[in-house]
Design a protein around this motif. Structure first.
Motif, mmCIF file in Angstrom:
data_model
loop_
_atom_site.group_PDB
_atom_site.id
_atom_site.type_symbol
_atom_site.label_atom_id
_atom_site.label_comp_id
_atom_site.label_asym_id
_atom_site.label_seq_id
_atom_site.Cartn_x
_atom_site.Cartn_y
_atom_site.Cartn_z
ATOM 1 N N SER A 118 0.828 -1.215 0.000
ATOM 2 C CA SER A 118 0.000 0.000 0.000
ATOM 3 C C SER A 118 0.857 1.259 0.000
ATOM 4 C CB SER A 118 -0.937 -0.010 1.210
ATOM 5 O OG SER A 118 -1.803 -1.119 1.176
ATOM 6 N N PHE A 119 1.890 1.279 0.831
ATOM 7 C CA PHE A 119 2.759 2.462 0.861
ATOM 8 C C PHE A 119 3.568 2.588 -0.425
ATOM 9 C CE2 PHE A 119 2.198 2.483 5.579
ATOM 10 C CZ PHE A 119 1.797 3.810 5.696
ATOM 11 N N THR A 120 3.927 1.459 -1.034
ATOM 12 C CA THR A 120 4.635 1.519 -2.315
ATOM 13 C C THR A 120 3.754 2.155 -3.384
ATOM 14 O OG1 THR A 120 5.912 -0.472 -1.768
ATOM 15 C CG2 THR A 120 5.858 0.186 -4.073
ATOM 16 N N LEU A 121 2.499 1.754 -3.440
ATOM 17 C CA LEU A 121 1.567 2.341 -4.412
ATOM 18 C C LEU A 121 1.364 3.833 -4.143
ATOM 19 C CD1 LEU A 121 -1.068 -0.547 -4.536
ATOM 20 C CD2 LEU A 121 0.731 -0.038 -6.222
ATOM 21 N N TYR A 122 1.312 4.197 -2.870
ATOM 22 C CA TYR A 122 1.193 5.618 -2.522
ATOM 23 C C TYR A 122 2.411 6.402 -3.032
ATOM 24 C CZ TYR A 122 1.605 9.820 0.332
ATOM 25 O OH TYR A 122 1.799 11.121 0.746
ATOM 26 N N LEU A 123 3.596 5.873 -2.810
ATOM 27 C CA LEU A 123 4.819 6.546 -3.267
ATOM 28 C C LEU A 123 4.865 6.626 -4.785
ATOM 29 C CD1 LEU A 123 7.304 4.956 -0.721
ATOM 30 C CD2 LEU A 123 6.802 7.402 -0.914
ATOM 31 N N LEU A 124 4.453 5.574 -5.468
ATOM 32 C CA LEU A 124 4.417 5.597 -6.934
ATOM 33 C C LEU A 124 3.431 6.644 -7.441
ATOM 34 C CD1 LEU A 124 4.548 1.767 -7.730
ATOM 35 C CD2 LEU A 124 6.352 3.454 -8.189
ATOM 36 N N SER A 125 2.314 6.825 -6.745
ATOM 37 C CA SER A 125 1.329 7.819 -7.169
ATOM 38 C C SER A 125 1.879 9.230 -7.084
ATOM 39 C CB SER A 125 0.059 7.702 -6.313
ATOM 40 O OG SER A 125 0.242 8.269 -5.016
ATOM 41 N N ASN A 126 2.813 9.445 -6.177
ATOM 42 C CA ASN A 126 3.379 10.781 -5.986
ATOM 43 C C ASN A 126 4.731 10.959 -6.671
ATOM 44 O OD1 ASN A 126 1.725 12.514 -3.834
ATOM 45 N ND2 ASN A 126 1.551 10.354 -3.275
ATOM 46 N N ASN A 127 5.172 9.935 -7.393
ATOM 47 C CA ASN A 127 6.446 10.004 -8.115
ATOM 48 C C ASN A 127 6.242 9.365 -9.490
ATOM 49 O OD1 ASN A 127 8.740 10.837 -5.945
ATOM 50 N ND2 ASN A 127 7.178 9.562 -4.965
ATOM 51 N N LEU A 128 5.601 10.108 -10.378
ATOM 52 C CA LEU A 128 5.182 9.547 -11.659
ATOM 53 C C LEU A 128 6.366 9.174 -12.547
ATOM 54 C CD1 LEU A 128 2.094 11.801 -12.471
ATOM 55 C CD2 LEU A 128 2.162 9.533 -11.419
ATOM 56 N N ASP A 129 7.500 9.865 -12.383
ATOM 57 C CA ASP A 129 8.679 9.503 -13.171
ATOM 58 C C ASP A 129 9.161 8.101 -12.807
ATOM 59 O OD1 ASP A 129 9.288 10.493 -10.631
ATOM 60 O OD2 ASP A 129 11.310 11.117 -11.220
ATOM 61 N N VAL A 130 9.147 7.791 -11.511
ATOM 62 C CA VAL A 130 9.517 6.446 -11.059
ATOM 63 C C VAL A 130 8.503 5.430 -11.573
ATOM 64 C CG1 VAL A 130 9.825 4.949 -9.048
ATOM 65 C CG2 VAL A 130 10.710 7.303 -9.003
ATOM 66 N N GLN A 131 7.219 5.764 -11.472
ATOM 67 C CA GLN A 131 6.165 4.861 -11.923
ATOM 68 C C GLN A 131 6.299 4.559 -13.416
ATOM 69 O OE1 GLN A 131 1.283 4.735 -12.357
ATOM 70 N NE2 GLN A 131 2.189 6.174 -10.912
ATOM 71 N N ASN A 132 6.588 5.574 -14.220
ATOM 72 C CA ASN A 132 6.727 5.364 -15.666
ATOM 73 C C ASN A 132 7.923 4.463 -15.976
ATOM 74 O OD1 ASN A 132 4.499 6.951 -16.227
ATOM 75 N ND2 ASN A 132 5.706 8.834 -16.447
ATOM 76 N N LYS A 133 9.012 4.683 -15.270
ATOM 77 C CA LYS A 133 10.197 3.845 -15.474
ATOM 78 C C LYS A 133 9.903 2.401 -15.081
ATOM 79 C CE LYS A 133 15.138 3.595 -14.308
ATOM 80 N NZ LYS A 133 16.262 4.260 -13.584
ATOM 81 N N LEU A 134 9.161 2.221 -14.009
ATOM 82 C CA LEU A 134 8.802 0.876 -13.577
ATOM 83 C C LEU A 134 7.875 0.211 -14.589
ATOM 84 C CD1 LEU A 134 8.745 -1.396 -11.505
ATOM 85 C CD2 LEU A 134 6.944 -0.164 -10.287
ATOM 86 N N TYR A 135 6.913 0.959 -15.107
ATOM 87 C CA TYR A 135 5.992 0.403 -16.107
ATOM 88 C C TYR A 135 6.757 -0.053 -17.349
ATOM 89 C CZ TYR A 135 2.450 0.035 -19.720
ATOM 90 O OH TYR A 135 1.670 -0.426 -20.749
ATOM 91 N N GLU A 136 7.723 0.731 -17.758
ATOM 92 C CA GLU A 136 8.521 0.365 -18.935
ATOM 93 C C GLU A 136 9.284 -0.932 -18.692
ATOM 94 O OE1 GLU A 136 10.967 3.727 -19.782
ATOM 95 O OE2 GLU A 136 9.273 5.023 -20.345
ATOM 96 N N GLU A 137 9.840 -1.101 -17.492
ATOM 97 C CA GLU A 137 10.560 -2.339 -17.195
ATOM 98 C C GLU A 137 9.605 -3.535 -17.244
ATOM 99 O OE1 GLU A 137 13.653 -3.532 -13.836
ATOM 100 O OE2 GLU A 137 11.600 -3.733 -13.084
ATOM 101 N N ILE A 138 8.447 -3.402 -16.608
ATOM 102 C CA ILE A 138 7.483 -4.498 -16.568
ATOM 103 C C ILE A 138 7.022 -4.849 -17.978
ATOM 104 C CG2 ILE A 138 5.143 -5.131 -15.816
ATOM 105 C CD1 ILE A 138 5.703 -3.389 -13.289
ATOM 106 N N ALA A 139 6.690 -3.837 -18.777
ATOM 107 C CA ALA A 139 6.209 -4.073 -20.140
ATOM 108 C C ALA A 139 7.272 -4.745 -20.996
ATOM 109 C CB ALA A 139 5.772 -2.755 -20.767
ATOM 110 N N SER A 140 8.535 -4.324 -20.839
ATOM 111 C CA SER A 140 9.605 -4.886 -21.670
ATOM 112 C C SER A 140 9.896 -6.340 -21.305
ATOM 113 C CB SER A 140 10.882 -4.043 -21.529
ATOM 114 O OG SER A 140 11.401 -4.143 -20.209
ATOM 115 N N ILE A 141 9.761 -6.693 -20.037
ATOM 116 C CA ILE A 141 10.059 -8.065 -19.603
ATOM 117 C C ILE A 141 8.894 -9.002 -19.906
ATOM 118 C CG2 ILE A 141 10.413 -9.519 -17.550
ATOM 119 C CD1 ILE A 141 12.159 -7.261 -16.422
#
Length: 490
Positions: free
Chosen positions: A310-333
């Motif tokens: 839950s806290f990880t999702l909260y942090l991702l919601s407030n740090n969209l640059d990190v979230q986008n980078k994470l999404y790219e990693e997940i999508a590529s793998i």
């Protein structure tokens, strides 16, 4: 009348002796500073009466006193608290500091002598036996269960897109289902029926434990017996133990029948089963011992993981640059794969860094302590018998000595080259040393499964007017919820 006077004198004598003993005890702890406005005997307890008090106050004491200081929570609980990584290494590796602190007694009626609360001699025996149950090949078999429960979570969240939601209740029901299935091989369908008797009982026992932590009356085993919570606990524990005992009996019979008909053993010497309970049955533990360990895994494995996710999702919601980078990693793998595999989860290095950075900022177990059963010295400073030594994890993870801009969310801190520059004891969300968390790899895998699925399916947006109010409720939570907004990815 004469007898009454004698009794009165005896009582007064005992009180005076207790006062004298306490003065001597505090004098022996003089090497450690105490916070301003510390009251005689009561210490800091009046400042720490609610779950939202303790963390800001500990940060304040750290600022006033330095990395190591006295924390006095009433006449019977005196700690040396620290955020010093070297001191923490000493605490967590010392064979003299192996016993958990008194707080864990509040869990004993439910968890018995499971790994969390067990005395050192029982813990050592069980730890050695249970360690193979968390072999990576066992964890690999659990991925299907993790993925299926994460998919149910996605389905539930899909009904709440574009609205502000408290994510914690959704996640905690998912992690409860996961831990029931992987530990006992049974599903209580918490995500589908969050008012089931089992789910309600689990919530109640956690609430009762929290109530004891913040009540001077309920902290006393004698006085606790005169409270309503005592009788509530007896009823709830009786029900939970009955459920677990029935499952153990059924699985023991199935285990016996299956062993006779399917003796195949895999290459790590464990029969091909997925469930923690099945593995415990192989180790020859008694029913009570198995029940204690299963209940311990239930407690340690669902609420803590829910907090971290839950806290990880909260942090991702407030740090969209990190979230986008994470999404790219997940999508590529993952590409077009529907369900991640164990090996794909291991490839997600940035996801691992994101989770670790979240655990740094919001460690589910924000503090833990050991009882001192004999005089101990650290750097020539005495910690007397009868004291407790506490690791203030939340404060340690914010020490600027180890983490530049410690309040910022920067997953790159956990690149291997960066980690190697820091003390191994500067990051202890799963504790460390002898009594570290045996299930930490399972917890990481559970977190990866849920976060991967959510990030892949939704954009996670901030709810800026609802910031978490950090609260210590047995584990780290937010007393006003953890709010995010989800938007379906195209």
């Amino acid at each position: 009348m004469y007898i009454l006077y004698v009794l009165l004198l005896i009582i007064c004598g005992l009180i005076l002796k207790w006062i004298s003993d306490r003065r001597t005890f505090f004098a022996r702890m003089s090497a450690y500073p105490e916070a301003k406005n510390t009251l005689p005997f009561l210490g800091n307890i009046l400042e720490n009466l609610t779950p939202t008090d303790i963390i800001p106050n500990l940060l304040k004491y750290r600022k006033e006193c330095g990395k190591s200081f006295k924390l006095i929570l009433g006449p019977f609980a005196t700690y040396v608290m620290t955020t010093d990584a070297n001191f923490i290494e000493f605490i967590l590796t010392s064979p003299k500091l192996i016993e958990k602190s008194w707080d864990y007694e509040f869990m004993r009626n439910w968890l018995g002598n499971g790994l969390i609360s067990a005395p050192g001699n029982i813990w050592a025996k069980h730890r050695k036996l249970i360690t193979p149950a968390f072999h990576f090949k066992i964890l690999e078999k659990m991925v299907e269960q993790l993925n299926s429960n994460s998919s149910i979570l996605i389905k539930k969240l899909s009904n709440h897109v574009d609205t502000e939601i408290d994510i914690y209740p959704f996640v905690t029901l998912s992690t409860l289902d996961i831990i029931c299935e992987t530990s006992m091989g049974i599903s209580f369908n918490a995500q589908e029926d969050n008012n089931s008797k089992f789910v309600v009982a689990t919530r109640q026992i956690l609430q009762i434990i929290e109530n004891r932590i913040y009540s001077a009356i309920k902290q006393s085993n004698l006085l606790y017996k005169f409270t309503l919570d005592y009788w509530r606990e007896k009823s709830v524990v009786k029900y939970l133990h009955k459920i677990t005992n029935n499952i153990i009996s059924e699985r023991r019979e199935e285990f016996k029948n299956k062993a006779e008909t399917n003796p195949d053993v895999d290459d790590i010497g464990i029969k091909k089963r997925n469930f923690f309970l099945d593995l415990l049955l192989e180790f020859g533990l008694s029913n009570d011992e198995i029940r204690d360990e299963v209940n311990t895994v239930m407690f340690a494995g669902h609420d803590t993981t829910a907090s971290a996710i839950s806290f990880t999702l909260y942090l991702l919601s407030n740090n969209l640059d990190v979230q986008n980078k994470l999404y790219e990693e997940i999508a590529s793998i993952l590409g077009s794969d529907i369900e991640p595999t164990y090996n794909q989860f291991q490839e997600m290095k940035y996801l691992k860094n994101v989770i670790k950075e979240s655990l740094r900022l919001y460690p589910p177990v924000m503090m833990f302590a050991r009882d001192v059963y004999e005089d101990v010295y650290y750097n020539d400073k005495l910690i007397p018998k009868g004291a407790r030594v506490g690791v203030f994890v939340y404060g340690l993870h914010r020490e600027s000595e180890h983490y530049k801009n410690p309040e910022s969310f920067i997953p790159e801190r956990f690149e291997l080259k960066e980690e190697n520059r820091r003390s191994a004891f500067s990051f202890v969300p799963f504790s460390a040393g002898q009594r570290n968390c045996i299930g930490q790899r399972f917890a990481m895998l559970s977190m990866k499964s849920a976060i991967c699925k959510i990030v892949r399916n939704f954009e996670i947006l901030p709810v800026s007017h609802k910031k978490p109010l950090i609260s210590y409720e047995v584990i780290l939570k937010s007393s006003n919820g953890i709010y995010i907004k989800l938007r379906k990815r195209s």
